[in-house]
Design an enzyme around this catalytic site. Structure first.
Site, PDB file in Angstrom:
ATOM      1  N   HIS A  26       0.819  -1.223   0.000  1.00 34.69           N
ATOM      2  CA  HIS A  26       0.000   0.000   0.000  1.00 34.69           C
ATOM      3  C   HIS A  26       0.851   1.271   0.000  1.00 34.69           C
ATOM      4  O   HIS A  26       0.490   2.278   0.643  1.00 34.69           O
ATOM      5  CB  HIS A  26      -0.961   0.004   1.200  1.00 34.69           C
ATOM      6  CG  HIS A  26      -1.465  -1.362   1.568  1.00 34.69           C
ATOM      7  ND1 HIS A  26      -2.198  -2.133   0.683  1.00 34.69           N
ATOM      8  CD2 HIS A  26      -1.294  -2.116   2.674  1.00 34.69           C
ATOM      9  CE1 HIS A  26      -2.478  -3.300   1.251  1.00 34.69           C
ATOM     10  NE2 HIS A  26      -1.927  -3.319   2.454  1.00 34.69           N
ATOM     11  N   CYS A  27       1.999   1.215  -0.664  1.00 31.67           N
ATOM     12  CA  CYS A  27       2.935   2.358  -0.720  1.00 31.67           C
ATOM     13  C   CYS A  27       3.490   2.743   0.646  1.00 31.67           C
ATOM     14  O   CYS A  27       3.894   3.888   0.868  1.00 31.67           O
ATOM     15  CB  CYS A  27       2.303   3.589  -1.389  1.00 31.67           C
ATOM     16  SG  CYS A  27       1.903   3.345  -3.097  1.00 31.67           S
ATOM     17  N   VAL A  28       3.453   1.807   1.607  1.00 31.91           N
ATOM     18  CA  VAL A  28       4.077   2.076   2.914  1.00 31.91           C
ATOM     19  C   VAL A  28       5.210   1.058   3.086  1.00 31.91           C
ATOM     20  O   VAL A  28       5.336   0.398   4.120  1.00 31.91           O
ATOM     21  CB  VAL A  28       3.042   1.973   4.074  1.00 31.91           C
ATOM     22  CG1 VAL A  28       3.574   2.659   5.337  1.00 31.91           C
ATOM     23  CG2 VAL A  28       1.716   2.602   3.683  1.00 31.91           C
TER      24      VAL A  28
END
Ligand SMILES: Cc1ncc(COP(=O)(O)O)c(C=O)c1O
Length: 406
Positions: free
Chosen positions: A362-364
């Site tokens: 999730h782009c983390v």
């Protein structure tokens, strides 16, 4: 609640018996007919530019742009419409803030330890290119914000503290950050407070004046609006001093061969012909949301999350990221699925039951990689059009897949 169910008919993709169970709202929301109509109308009846030409088509576009900006402005309780800048997305807004400020080597920026890349990479880029000192605020064990450590880090930064940039709600786990209290501390230490509202603006009431942030950023495509639309909001005096990343047409009052006179906000930041269909669709999206109670939306999503949480929390090999109580995770439930690839599960859920969730990091990446979770997680995220019945179906199907695989 029944009001929410009635609204499902406003969404073309939710009509009919084969509607998917769409639980990827933290990435992108579905679009109501009124937004689609507004975009269609732009292309079919007045497909022209705004803010420049003065013929009939262009005038219609300009007038509708003004209405969209006004609606957005009152949606977030901005003191003036000029403080509302149309951008491409939250990423674009955050880059405009980070790269539009002026920096000195050694200036300190603080972010949390679970930022979306859009609120991490711009600051890391400044660190690489301009010697800015980026520091990470560690969260408490359950991913909630550690105010005590944060205060110590601000004090430690002293006069070098330039920016603190935090999400209002994390996309990793739905946990809310105390941004108003953080803004007070940042200001006491002479810094600027940036709020990434990408996961809060769609789901809760936003009041920029009450929050007292200096800048906020969010994306319209997560809140019923067209894809490729975002917003940057800033305090007027700070926007006045922000260097534009988009110099060109519309950004100046006039120009000569040897100089130009900059326009004020918002125009200085909106260079070139714009995404007019997107801006007009934004007006329709905000009109739709303005007809709803944002507190009801938040409450409904939390209820859905508690049904999901109860249904999966004790399953072997499944662990929920963040606090275990759904009441602290709004409409997001992110699960580590030990031993099983999250992407494969997501494909299986869609192919066998029409359930759409997000899988991966999730782009983390920073959070997952620092903890050795190389497969990421499976994330279900809700919006007001999701129903308790849909979530119960998900729990049942997920339970069946779990007993077959885990
Ligand atoms: C917390 C958060 N910040 C920033 C972003 C970036 O939004 P966009 O990709 O629309 O620019 C996202 C997107 O998921 C997000 O969840």
């Amino acid at each position: 609640m029944s009001d929410f169910i009635a609204r499902r008919d406003d969404f073309p993709t939710l009509r009919g018996d084969d509607a998917p169970l769409y639980f990827d709202n933290a990435c992108m929301s579905l679009k109501p007919q009124s937004v689609i109509d507004e975009i269609h109308n732009y292309y079919t009846t007045h497909p022209s530019c705004g803010g420049r030409s003065v013929h009939r088509y262009a005038n219609q576009v300009s007038q509708k742009m003004t209405i969209s900006r006004r609606r957005l402005s009152s949606f977030i309780n901005s003191p003036t419409t000029e403080q509302v800048v149309f951008t491409k997305n939250a990423t674009n807004s955050l880059n405009q803030i980070a790269k539009g400020l002026s920096w000195q080597e050694g200036d300190i920026v603080l972010t949390s330890d679970r930022e979306h890349n859009s609120n991490l990479i711009p600051w890391l880029q400044l660190e690489q290119e301009q010697g800015v000192d980026h520091r990470v605020i560690p969260s408490l064990e359950d991913n909630s914000f550690d105010m005590e450590t944060f205060e110590m880090m601000c004090a430690d930064a002293g006069s070098k503290l330039k920016v603190v940039s935090l999400p209002q709600v994390g996309n990793l786990d739905g946990v809310e950050f105390p941004v108003k209290a953080a803004a007070k501390i940042v200001h006491d230490h002479g810094g600027l407070m940036v709020v990434d509202a990408a996961q809060s603006a769609p789901h809760m009431s936003i009041d920029v004046q009450d929050m007292d942030a200096d800048f906020i950023a969010f994306s319209l495509h997560k809140m019923l609006g067209p894809s490729g639309m975002g917003t940057l909001w800033g305090k007027a005096e700070l926007l006045d001093g922000l260097r534009t990343l988009s110099a060109g047409g519309e950004t100046v009052i006039s120009s000569d061969y040897d100089g130009m006179k900059w326009a004020n906000s918002p125009h200085r930041f909106e260079g070139g012909l714009d995404n007019y269909a997107g801006i007009l669709g934004t007006g329709a999206a905000i009109e739709y949301l303005s007809g709803m109670d944002m507190n009801d939306i938040h409450e409904h999503e939390t209820k859905l999350n508690s049904i999901l949480t109860e249904g999966v929390k004790d399953l072997h090999g499944i662990s929920i990221i963040g606090p275990q109580s759904a009441s602290k995770r709004g409409g997001i439930c992110s699960m580590i699925t030990e031993g099983f690839d999250a992407h494969e599960l997501a494909i299986l859920l869609d192919e066998t039951a029409g359930i759409m969730v997000r899988s991966g990091m999730h782009c983390v990446h920073s959070w997952f990689r620092s903890r050795g979770y190389e497969d990421g997680s499976l994330r279900a995220s809700f919006y007001f059009y999701n129903t308790e019945e849909e979530v119960r179906n998900f729990v049942d199907i997920f339970g069946e897949i779990h007993s077959a695989l885990f």
